[in-house]
Design a protein around this motif. Structure first.
Motif, PDB file in Angstrom:
ATOM      1  N   PHE A  50      30.561   0.961  33.218  1.00  0.00           N
ATOM      2  CA  PHE A  50      29.351   0.637  32.849  1.00  0.00           C
ATOM      3  C   PHE A  50      29.482  -1.130  32.721  1.00  0.00           C
ATOM      4  O   PHE A  50      30.363  -1.641  32.165  1.00  0.00           O
ATOM      5  CB  PHE A  50      28.581   0.872  31.733  1.00  0.00           C
ATOM      6  CG  PHE A  50      28.018   2.172  31.556  1.00  0.00           C
ATOM      7  CD1 PHE A  50      28.846   3.333  32.125  1.00  0.00           C
ATOM      8  CD2 PHE A  50      26.496   2.351  31.853  1.00  0.00           C
ATOM      9  CE1 PHE A  50      28.128   4.814  32.451  1.00  0.00           C
ATOM     10  CE2 PHE A  50      25.943   3.653  32.176  1.00  0.00           C
ATOM     11  CZ  PHE A  50      26.713   4.851  32.323  1.00  0.00           C
ATOM     12  N   GLY A  51      28.482  -1.687  33.238  1.00  0.00           N
ATOM     13  CA  GLY A  51      28.322  -3.354  32.863  1.00  0.00           C
ATOM     14  C   GLY A  51      27.581  -3.268  31.369  1.00  0.00           C
ATOM     15  O   GLY A  51      27.371  -2.395  30.710  1.00  0.00           O
ATOM     16  N   ALA A  52      27.674  -4.544  31.031  1.00  0.00           N
ATOM     17  CA  ALA A  52      27.421  -4.933  29.568  1.00  0.00           C
ATOM     18  C   ALA A  52      25.926  -4.711  29.192  1.00  0.00           C
ATOM     19  O   ALA A  52      25.663  -4.556  28.068  1.00  0.00           O
ATOM     20  CB  ALA A  52      27.778  -6.269  29.330  1.00  0.00           C
ATOM     21  N   GLY A  53      25.225  -4.719  30.085  1.00  0.00           N
ATOM     22  CA  GLY A  53      23.833  -4.520  29.919  1.00  0.00           C
ATOM     23  C   GLY A  53      22.861  -5.582  29.847  1.00  0.00           C
ATOM     24  O   GLY A  53      23.378  -6.730  29.680  1.00  0.00           O
ATOM     25  N   THR A  54      21.708  -5.534  30.423  1.00  0.00           N
ATOM     26  CA  THR A  54      20.907  -6.356  30.361  1.00  0.00           C
ATOM     27  C   THR A  54      19.591  -6.402  29.558  1.00  0.00           C
ATOM     28  O   THR A  54      18.824  -5.082  29.973  1.00  0.00           O
ATOM     29  CB  THR A  54      20.249  -6.855  31.894  1.00  0.00           C
ATOM     30  OG1 THR A  54      21.234  -7.580  32.312  1.00  0.00           O
ATOM     31  CG2 THR A  54      19.134  -7.969  31.526  1.00  0.00           C
ATOM     32  N   ARG A  55      19.218  -7.168  28.469  1.00  0.00           N
ATOM     33  CA  ARG A  55      18.178  -6.926  27.564  1.00  0.00           C
ATOM     34  C   ARG A  55      17.139  -7.399  28.323  1.00  0.00           C
ATOM     35  O   ARG A  55      16.933  -8.561  28.444  1.00  0.00           O
ATOM     36  CB  ARG A  55      18.691  -7.490  26.255  1.00  0.00           C
ATOM     37  CG  ARG A  55      17.660  -7.382  25.099  1.00  0.00           C
ATOM     38  CD  ARG A  55      17.758  -5.846  24.499  1.00  0.00           C
ATOM     39  NE  ARG A  55      16.917  -5.659  23.528  1.00  0.00           N
ATOM     40  CZ  ARG A  55      16.625  -4.737  22.452  1.00  0.00           C
ATOM     41  NH1 ARG A  55      17.847  -3.972  22.491  1.00  0.00           N
ATOM     42  NH2 ARG A  55      15.903  -4.552  21.696  1.00  0.00           N
ATOM     43  N   LEU A  56      15.970  -6.421  28.663  1.00  0.00           N
ATOM     44  CA  LEU A  56      14.655  -7.083  29.046  1.00  0.00           C
ATOM     45  C   LEU A  56      13.747  -7.230  28.115  1.00  0.00           C
ATOM     46  O   LEU A  56      13.291  -5.935  27.429  1.00  0.00           O
ATOM     47  CB  LEU A  56      14.475  -6.402  30.396  1.00  0.00           C
ATOM     48  CG  LEU A  56      12.680  -6.203  30.791  1.00  0.00           C
ATOM     49  CD1 LEU A  56      12.884  -7.741  31.376  1.00  0.00           C
ATOM     50  CD2 LEU A  56      12.591  -5.387  31.922  1.00  0.00           C
ATOM     51  N   PHE A  57      12.997  -8.208  27.752  1.00  0.00           N
ATOM     52  CA  PHE A  57      12.067  -8.219  26.854  1.00  0.00           C
ATOM     53  C   PHE A  57      10.812  -8.475  27.948  1.00  0.00           C
ATOM     54  O   PHE A  57      10.603  -9.400  28.706  1.00  0.00           O
ATOM     55  CB  PHE A  57      12.165  -9.576  26.082  1.00  0.00           C
ATOM     56  CG  PHE A  57      13.427  -9.593  25.108  1.00  0.00           C
ATOM     57  CD1 PHE A  57      14.519  -9.848  25.557  1.00  0.00           C
ATOM     58  CD2 PHE A  57      13.124  -8.691  23.999  1.00  0.00           C
ATOM     59  CE1 PHE A  57      15.588  -9.900  24.546  1.00  0.00           C
ATOM     60  CE2 PHE A  57      14.345  -8.670  23.263  1.00  0.00           C
ATOM     61  CZ  PHE A  57      15.480  -9.102  23.458  1.00  0.00           C
TER      62      PHE A  57
END
Lengths: 111, 113
Positions: A101-108
Motif C-alpha cells: 500500500f501507498g502512504a495514502g492521500t488525505r482528501l478534504f
C-alpha cells in the motif's frame, strides 16, 4: 526496494473533479488497486487496473500506464462524504499475494 | 451482502501476553490476509494465506506471529508475546481470487500496555 508514492493531502470543493496520482516501484506487478478509508473505518475497495487504460465505476475512474509505472484515481462530482484517505496498492506478482500500500492521500472536500 | 467480520473490536493486553485476533472471511473466498495499520500511517501487509498455508509474509511477520485456519470459517492471527509497538489496528481481508478485490473486515484495535 518497493515503494508507492502519492500526495499526502489534496483539498477540493464540492462538485469539483480531483485526481490523485500514484507512482510505483515494485519488483513485480500484477495490478494497481485503489482503496478508500474513512477515519476509524476499514479500507474499502474502489477500483482495479491490471491493463493500461481507464476503468470507470460511477463517479470514480482509475487509470494505469504500466510503461510509466503510474496510475491515478479520478473522483468526479465531489461530495462531502468523499472526504477520506485514498490508498493505491500494488499486488506483487513475484510473491503472487503480497499487496503493498501507498502512504495514502488525505482528501478534504470543502463546501 | 456478505462481509468479513472480526472479533474483538478492541483488545487491551499487557506487554508479553499472547493475543489471538479472530476473523471470519467471506465464505466462498479463497485468499486471506492480515494487515496492520498504526494510527495515522499506511496499511502494512503482514501475511497471506491460501490453500491452508502461508503463501507470503512480510518482514514484520516474525516468529512472534502465526496464523491458522482451524476450521472452514475462522482465520486467526496469534501474537505470542506482545510488544508495545504491536499496538495498531489489525485488519483481516479476503479475496475470492482472480481480480484483485480484497474485502476488509472492520478491524481489531490492539492496545499493548
Amino acid at each position: 526496494g518497493q515503494s508507492l508514492e502519492q500526495p499526502s493531502e489534496v483539498t477540493a470543493v464540492e462538485g469539483a473533479i480531483v485526481q490523485i496520482n500514484c507512482t510505483y516501484q515494485t519488483s513485480g506487478f500484477y495490478g494497481l488497486s485503489w482503496y478508500q478509508q474513512h477515519d476509524g473505518g476499514a479500507p474499502t475497495f474502489l477500483s482495479y487496473n491490471a491493463l493500461d487504460g481507464l476503468e470507470e465505476t460511477g463517479r470514480f475512474s482509475s487509470f494505469l500506464s504500466r510503461s510509466d509505472s503510474y496510475g491515478y484515481l479520478l473522483l468526479q462530482e465531489l461530495q462531502m462524504k468523499d472526504s477520506a484517505s485514498y490508498f493505491c496498492a500494488v499486488r506483487d506478482q513475484d510473491g503472487g499475494f503480497k499487496t503493498i500500500f501507498g502512504a495514502g492521500t488525505r482528501l478534504f472536500v470543502k463546501a | 451482502e456478505p462481509e468479513v467480520t472480526q472479533t474483538p473490536s478492541h483488545q487491551v493486553t499487557q506487554m508479553g501476553q499472547e493475543v489471538i485476533l479472530r476473523c471470519v472471511p467471506i465464505s466462498n473466498h479463497l485468499y486471506f490476509y492480515w494487515y496492520r495499520q498504526i494510527l495515522g500511517q499506511k496499511v502494512e501487509f503482514l501475511v497471506s494465506f491460501y490453500n491452508n498455508e502461508i503463501s507470503e509474509k512480510s518482514e514484520i511477520f516474525d516468529d512472534q506471529f502465526s496464523v491458522e485456519r482451524p476450521d472452514g470459517s475462522n482465520f486467526t492471527l496469534k501474537i505470542r508475546s506482545t510488544k508495545l509497538e504491536d499496538s495498531a489496528m489489525y485488519f483481516c481481508a479476503s479475496m475470492i481470487g482472480g481480480a484483485d478485490t480484497q474485502y476488509f473486515g472492520p478491524g481489531t484495535r490492539l492496545t499493548v500496555l
